[in-house]
Design a protein around this motif. Structure first.
Motif, PDB file in Angstrom:
ATOM      1  N   ARG A  46      53.234  17.519 -21.269  1.00 53.87           N
ATOM      2  CA  ARG A  46      54.184  17.992 -19.655  1.00 53.87           C
ATOM      3  C   ARG A  46      53.170  18.158 -18.396  1.00 53.87           C
ATOM      4  O   ARG A  46      53.913  18.075 -17.739  1.00 53.87           O
ATOM      5  CB  ARG A  46      54.364  19.982 -20.131  1.00 53.87           C
ATOM      6  N   SER A 104      60.713  12.909 -21.925  1.00 53.24           N
ATOM      7  CA  SER A 104      61.388  14.025 -23.323  1.00 53.24           C
ATOM      8  C   SER A 104      61.104  15.267 -22.455  1.00 53.24           C
ATOM      9  O   SER A 104      61.399  16.151 -23.582  1.00 53.24           O
ATOM     10  CB  SER A 104      60.216  13.595 -24.459  1.00 53.24           C
ATOM     11  N   HIS A 105      60.440  16.024 -21.435  1.00 52.22           N
ATOM     12  CA  HIS A 105      60.244  17.152 -21.224  1.00 52.22           C
ATOM     13  C   HIS A 105      61.681  17.941 -20.111  1.00 52.22           C
ATOM     14  O   HIS A 105      60.970  18.067 -19.516  1.00 52.22           O
ATOM     15  CB  HIS A 105      58.809  17.914 -20.886  1.00 52.22           C
ATOM     16  N   PRO A 107      64.032  19.647 -17.848  1.00 55.73           N
ATOM     17  CA  PRO A 107      64.833  20.420 -18.377  1.00 55.73           C
ATOM     18  C   PRO A 107      66.100  20.698 -19.262  1.00 55.73           C
ATOM     19  O   PRO A 107      67.071  19.774 -18.879  1.00 55.73           O
ATOM     20  CB  PRO A 107      65.247  21.445 -16.997  1.00 55.73           C
ATOM     21  N   LYS A 108      66.469  21.799 -19.593  1.00 56.84           N
ATOM     22  CA  LYS A 108      67.667  21.510 -21.255  1.00 56.84           C
ATOM     23  C   LYS A 108      69.494  21.357 -20.069  1.00 56.84           C
ATOM     24  O   LYS A 108      70.043  21.219 -19.806  1.00 56.84           O
ATOM     25  CB  LYS A 108      67.844  22.618 -21.621  1.00 56.84           C
ATOM     26  N   ARG A 109      69.082  22.367 -18.486  1.00 61.39           N
ATOM     27  CA  ARG A 109      70.083  22.739 -18.007  1.00 61.39           C
ATOM     28  C   ARG A 109      70.540  21.778 -16.270  1.00 61.39           C
ATOM     29  O   ARG A 109      68.929  21.953 -15.963  1.00 61.39           O
ATOM     30  CB  ARG A 109      70.435  24.178 -17.301  1.00 61.39           C
ATOM     31  N   THR A 141      57.579  14.842 -16.002  1.00 54.07           N
ATOM     32  CA  THR A 141      57.802  16.612 -16.356  1.00 54.07           C
ATOM     33  C   THR A 141      58.206  17.511 -14.973  1.00 54.07           C
ATOM     34  O   THR A 141      57.227  16.451 -14.181  1.00 54.07           O
ATOM     35  CB  THR A 141      56.945  16.630 -17.209  1.00 54.07           C
ATOM     36  N   ARG A 182      65.172  15.999 -13.903  1.00 52.06           N
ATOM     37  CA  ARG A 182      66.571  15.802 -15.257  1.00 52.06           C
ATOM     38  C   ARG A 182      67.386  14.308 -14.945  1.00 52.06           C
ATOM     39  O   ARG A 182      68.111  14.284 -15.578  1.00 52.06           O
ATOM     40  CB  ARG A 182      68.073  17.164 -14.859  1.00 52.06           C
TER      41      ARG A 182
END
Length: 184
Positions: A46, A104-105, A107-109, A141, A182
């Motif tokens: 991260r 791969s880290h 943010p989800k949104r 990240t 993102r």
């Protein structure tokens, strides 16, 4: 008869391994980087940046800044001091030639485009892929981008171009980090 066939297949497989090109000098010099930055610079962490496929000029400047104590990082400071200018040039040329792999880290949104996007895009490109003046930030990240901006804000990283962070609120820095992390 089956033993002879197996032996022949094994011999052919072994000989093809020797036919491959040996790695270039820069790749050999960069081998220790994988310990933190991952295979071919595709960081699994991260707070450790992706370096494979990053702009060579930025990689060279980073190594020089670490070696000169202009950038924080105890491990990198010691590491960078172990290479001469020629070795840094060879190593960073190899790293820059590797394929970029997004972190791969992410943010989800999705995050909103930052208010200061035009300022960032001037050096990092409209999509954050980097330019001759600035490194790629898209796909890094969030934690690393945020830490870097906070270091610029606190004056821990020496860059007149990044003085703009001194007047930006930490919540805005977090939004900027989330947005660029993102981007793919």
């Amino acid at each position: 008869m089956q033993t002879k066939g197996y032996f022949l297949v094994t011999l052919l497989a072994a000989s093809s391994a020797f036919a491959a090109e040996p790695p270039d000098k820069g790749t050999i010099l960069a081998a220790p980087c994988a310990g933190c930055h991952g295979t071919l610079g595709a960081s699994p962490g991260r707070l450790t940046p992706v370096i494979g496929g990053q702009q060579q000029a930025y990689l060279k400047k980073s190594m020089q800044d670490f070696a000169a104590g202009k950038r924080p990082g105890s491990v990198m400071t010691n590491f960078a001091k172990g290479y001469n200018d020629q070795q840094v040039a060879e190593m960073t040329a190899s790293i820059a030639s590797w394929k970029w792999v997004d972190s791969s880290h992410a943010p989800k949104r999705a995050a909103r485009k930052p208010v200061d996007h035009a300022t960032c895009a001037a050096c990092h490109g409209e999509k954050g892929y980097g330019t001759a003046e600035g490194p790629r930030i898209a796909g890094q990240t969030r934690a690393y981008l945020q830490e870097a901006m906070l270091e610029y804000k606190a004056g821990k990283r020496d860059s007149a171009a990044m003085d703009m962070f001194k007047d930006i609120k930490d919540t805005s820095l977090d939004q900027m980090a989330a947005y660029y992390a993102r981007l793919r």
